[in-house]
Design an enzyme around this catalytic site. Structure first.
Site, mmCIF file in Angstrom:
data_model
loop_
_atom_site.group_PDB
_atom_site.id
_atom_site.type_symbol
_atom_site.label_atom_id
_atom_site.label_comp_id
_atom_site.label_asym_id
_atom_site.label_seq_id
_atom_site.Cartn_x
_atom_site.Cartn_y
_atom_site.Cartn_z
ATOM 1 N N TYR A 154 -62.422 -17.461 11.217
ATOM 2 C CA TYR A 154 -61.370 -18.485 11.143
ATOM 3 C C TYR A 154 -60.035 -17.869 10.713
ATOM 4 O O TYR A 154 -58.986 -18.137 11.309
ATOM 5 C CB TYR A 154 -61.824 -19.558 10.149
ATOM 6 C CG TYR A 154 -60.890 -20.733 10.003
ATOM 7 C CD1 TYR A 154 -60.881 -21.755 10.952
ATOM 8 C CD2 TYR A 154 -60.033 -20.837 8.907
ATOM 9 C CE1 TYR A 154 -60.031 -22.847 10.806
ATOM 10 C CE2 TYR A 154 -59.186 -21.924 8.761
ATOM 11 C CZ TYR A 154 -59.203 -22.927 9.710
ATOM 12 O OH TYR A 154 -58.362 -24.004 9.573
ATOM 13 N N LYS A 158 -56.504 -17.729 12.775
ATOM 14 C CA LYS A 158 -55.275 -18.356 12.265
ATOM 15 C C LYS A 158 -54.163 -17.328 12.047
ATOM 16 O O LYS A 158 -52.980 -17.645 12.175
ATOM 17 C CB LYS A 158 -55.587 -19.129 10.977
ATOM 18 C CG LYS A 158 -56.516 -20.323 11.204
ATOM 19 C CD LYS A 158 -55.904 -21.311 12.173
ATOM 20 C CE LYS A 158 -56.742 -22.539 12.426
ATOM 21 N NZ LYS A 158 -56.108 -23.497 13.322
#
Ligand code: NAP
Length: 246
Positions: A154, A158
């Site tokens: 993740y 990002k």
């Protein structure tokens, strides 16, 4: 065809995307509500926008599918008459420690969170370049700035959003198009509901404002960066995190 400016929000069936869609409708945009699995929820967002006098269009598409994104953007731009704002919000988590993370969990998160943003930007930018106007706002995260244990996939997706945004900003600046990222901290949504109370307490202790944010607080920042007024802001990452990442 509409004379309103048009904004497409990915992952607008729930959470932050839903709040952004409602806010942009209130700002006067015809809103494209992209979703993947939650059709009922997406229909509710459309109904809510229409009940307040706004206009919305439903667009089902898995943003990790390059060709499907091309078709979605084409349909939206043609039916709405333009695509003035793109908000890349669709995202998932598949948390786990680095040493035990599966290849599938890494790929799935990158393909939806990062490649999905690329897919939509890739096609939307073509229309925006012809229009010589556009606003691209992509949802990053504090995890992309600070890293987060248990979120290697993740955080990488990002952080990738930030590099993608800055490159797009440099390429598109001359055509009246801005590209910025919003990096939320911890926000109340289905995504954070999955965290245990113990984790929520530990996280809250690290936030100077001592609370999670609301989807509406993220939507306000997106609304500003999507506006004509934000014309001289590009390639930036705006943290909306109660002070967590400063
Ligand atoms: P959420 O409540 O879980 O909602 C996720 C949204 O993404 C849903 O509308 C979902 O649509 C959509 N989505 C997921 N996979 C998709 C796909 N393949 N194609 C199209 N849409 C897809 O999450 P959230 O908390 O609102 O998060 C929204 C964004 O903010 C994400 O990018 C997330 O990483 C980021 N963010 C959230 C937080 C937080 O604390 N909540 C913090 C920082 C950043 P369907 O249900 O219709 O599939």
């Amino acid at each position: 065809m509409s004379d309103k400016r048009a904004a497409l929000v990915t992952g607008a069936s729930r959470g932050i995307g839903r709040a952004v869609a409602l806010r942009l409708a209130r700002d006067g945009y015809l809103v494209g509500i992209n979703y993947n699995g939650s059709e009922e929820r997406a229909l509710e967002v459309k109904a809510e926008i229409e009940a307040s006098g706004g206009s919305a269009m439903l667009l089902r598409c898995d943003v990790s599918d390059f060709d499907a994104c091309g078709e979605m953007i084409k349909r939206f731009a043609e039916e709405a008459g333009s695509i003035d704002v793109l908000v890349n919000n669709a995202g998932i988590t598949r948390d786990g420690l680095l040493v035990s993370m599966s290849s599938d969990d890494f790929d799935r998160v990158i393909n939806i969170n990062l490649k999905g943003a690329f897919n939509c930007m890739r096609f939307a930018a073509k229309y925006m370049m012809k229009q010589r106007y556009g606003r691209i706002v992509s949802i990053s995260s504090v995890s992309g700035i600070m890293g987060n244990a248990g979120q290697a996939n993740y955080s990488a997706s990002k952080a990738g959003i930030i590099g993608l945004t800055k490159s797009a900003a440099r390429e598109l600046a001359g055509r009246g198009i801005t590209a910025n990222a919003v990096a939320p901290g911890f926000v109340v949504s289905d995504m954070t509901d999955a965290l245990s109370d113990k984790v929520k307490e530990a996280v809250t202790a690290q936030i100077p404002k001592k609370r999670f944010g609301t989807p509406e607080e993220i939507a306000s920042a997106v609304s500003f960066l999507a506006s004509e007024e934000a014309s001289y802001i590009t390639g930036q990452v705006l943290a909306v995190d109660g002070g967590m990442s400063m």
